[in-house]
Design an enzyme around this catalytic site. Structure first.
Site: not given
Ligand code: NVA
Ligand code: CP
Length: 347
Positions: A126, A153, A156, A246, A287, A332
């Site tokens: 990540r 992502h 997800q 989101d 999400c 997930r």
């Molecule tokens: N768009 C959000 C998704 C988190 C799961 C982010 O990147 O922070």
């Molecule tokens: N939805 C998601 O990716 O959650 P986290 O950022 O907690 O992993």
């Protein structure tokens, strides 16, 4: 009697799994690397893994393998899902957080990839740039799973479409409306994954937050018969089956929160917006994490500065649909298990 039932379930699951001509061992970096059939197979395999877990049937199919989880951004769901899924499959899981390893500060992605690839059987990553997760896969020589980048992502998505299949029984003829920041990783992934799966999708966002042209082109190129709509017109929610939102500011973004609030407040999922859908069976997905109350530090700070207690989704709507939202979160784990199993099963 109970045992016979259990063995029947095992037989059914393994039998069915053998019938599925799964993708050869590979990384999971972005959705467009997969065909419609391959994504559907992953969704179905996720549902089978969920059955195993619910029936408490051990499934240590990847016993003694070693995987590393690199997190350059924070996470609750993705980190927990990879950890539990890896352990359930019998693997040893090592967490490498930001600040724990040399990556970025003293060592390049390429050198890190070569080192980790010589020790681990698979790597979750990540981070920020999509290019980094692609390089990790290229130079490590082991399967790499994208746990979120600024662009995509993908893990997800398998959980989300698995949840939709569980809820609606099929993905046929569904229409999703994603409302909010239309050019973040979730919007990009939803647009492209829906297109590949042939699920109608609308990205409803103010013009300056709509998907980049190259993302729209990818969705069109990989489209299997879905209607793809990009609009700033909120009345387009009428008749959709799913509302999805989101956060308004994603991890790593450096923007003025106030300007985002001004742009996106008309796109908040609230009771008024739900009424515009005119579909009593509509569901709401998120999400997570979500800003729906004041029980977070950032939520409090926003409230103190701008007097706004809820952002992308109101507390009322969040609670109304919390069952499906938390089912999506649980999924997930089952879907990441399917993704890792698919990559490593021939090792
Ligand atoms: N768009 C959000 C998704 C988190 C799961 C982010 O990147 O922070
Ligand atoms: N939805 C998601 O990716 O959650 P986290 O950022 O907690 O992993």
């Amino acid at each position: 009697m109970l045992n016979i039932h259990k063995y029947n379930i095992i037989f059914y699951i393994i039998q069915n799994e053998r019938e599925i001509p799964m993708t050869q061992t590979k990384s999971f970096l972005k959705e467009i690397d997969f065909t419609k059939q391959e994504l559907e197979e992953l969704i179905d395999l996720s549902i089978k893994f969920k059955q195993l877990k619910k029936n408490r049937i051990p499934h240590k199919y990847l016993d003694s393998l070693n995987i590393a989880l690199i997190f350059e951004k924070t996470s609750t769901r993705t980190r927990s899902a990879f950890t539990v899924a890896g352990q359930d499959l019998g693997m040893n899981v090592t967490y490498l957080g930001a600040g724990d390893i040399q990556l970025g500060k003293k060592e390049s992605v390429v050198d890190t990839a070569k080192v980790l690839g010589s020790m681990f059987d698979g790597i979750e990553y990540r981070g920020f740039k999509q290019e980094d997760v692609e390089d990790l896969a290229k130079y490590s020589g082991v399967p790499v799973w994208n746990g979120l980048t600024d662009t995509w992502h993908p893990t997800q998505m398998i959980a989300d479409f698995m949840t939709l299949k569980e809820h609606f029984g099929s993905l046929e003829d569904l229409t999703i409306a994603y409302i909010g920041d239309g050019r973040n990783n979730i919007a990009n992934s939803l647009l492209v994954t829906s297109a590949i799966l042939g699920v109608n999708v609308k990205i409803i966002s103010p013009e300056i937050l709509q998907p980049e042209a190259d993302i729209v082109e990818l969705a069109q190129k990989h489209n299997n018969g879905a209607n793809l709509t990009i609009t700033d017109d909120i009345s387009e929610v009428k008749g959709v089956d799913i509302l999805y939102t989101d956060v308004w500011v994603s991890m790593g973004e450096e923007v003025d929160f106030k300007s985002r609030i001004d742009l996106l407040l008309p796109y908040q999922i609230n009771i008024g917006l739900l009424a515009k859908v005119e579909n009593p069976d509509v569901i709401v997905m998120h999400c997570l994490p979500a800003f729906h109350d004041l029980n977070t530090q950032i939520g409090q700070e926003i409230y103190e500065k701008y007097c706004l207690a809820e952002l992308e989704i109101t507390d009322e709507v969040f609670h109304k649909y919390s069952e499906i939202i938390f089912q999506e979160a649980e999924n997930r784990m089952h879907s990441i298990k399917a993704i890792m199993y698919n990559s490593l099963k021939n090792i």
